[in-house]
Write a protein that holds these residues in place. Sequence first.
Motif: not given
Length: 295
Positions: A292-293, A289
């Motif tokens: 991807h952020m 996560k």
Amino acid sequence: MDALKSWIPLLCALGLGLSIFLLAHGLGRAIAAVPSEDRSYRDVPPRFFRLLWWPIRWLAFYLGPLLPLRLRQRVLVKLRLAGLDYALAPEQFIAGQWLAASLAGGLVFWMLDTLQRPLGPWPLLAAGLAYLMPGIWLRDRILLRRRETLKTLPFMLDIITLCVEAGLNLSGALTQAVAKGPAGPLRDEFSRVLRDVRAGRPRLDALRTLSDRMNEPAISNFVAAMIQAERMGMNLGPILRAQSEQRRNERFARAEKLAMEAPVKMLFPLIAFIFPCTFVVLGFPIAMKFIHMGL
């Protein structure tokens, strides 16, 4: 000169043939000099020694006079603790170590030479490991015999107690324990005691030999109690029952000790293997996560 050169291959062949003949003749005489061994009163050797029994016996015959007395006695004590003193002599066990080292070193040398690989230290390393393997196997056998002896001792003492209280003497009780007891080293040792008694040895001497052979405090206490009861003319039933209860309490205490040691022994596998895998499983989604952020 040409005639002399024509005779050189023939002379070389004759010399090679004579050398092979002399070597074979000397080897045959050395093998014939080894006397035959009467094993009618001895136990069967372990499997590895049975596979290579003839070369082991020949090597032991010539190696035995060269071994120091202290080394022979040390190996004999280990063989006695492992229950192999009636199967192997100290020089036969050491000959098996040397033969295993020679076979392993020669096999690794042949494999590397066939594959055209550099030899390096691998033949010597294989020979050293093969030399150590019989000693490691002997140590593991001693530990296994000790665990099985302490495990089956209370039950065997119960059988002996019931037989003595039913009216049998100690020899008859041991006979019933050997016939009805569980298979294991303790039954084999009691069988050896009965064999010594049938051979003419006094029963107390056979029991002392049992204590010396096994070198186990529980067996030594049992033998000491039997010898004292025999000398003083005491009733064996209560003494055997007390011995059985004490051995059972000691086995329960050992089980409790092992159960308390289990969490401590599991601590390193938990920290080294299980916790990292758990952290990877939990942290992988969070790390993905964040990646991807950031993208």
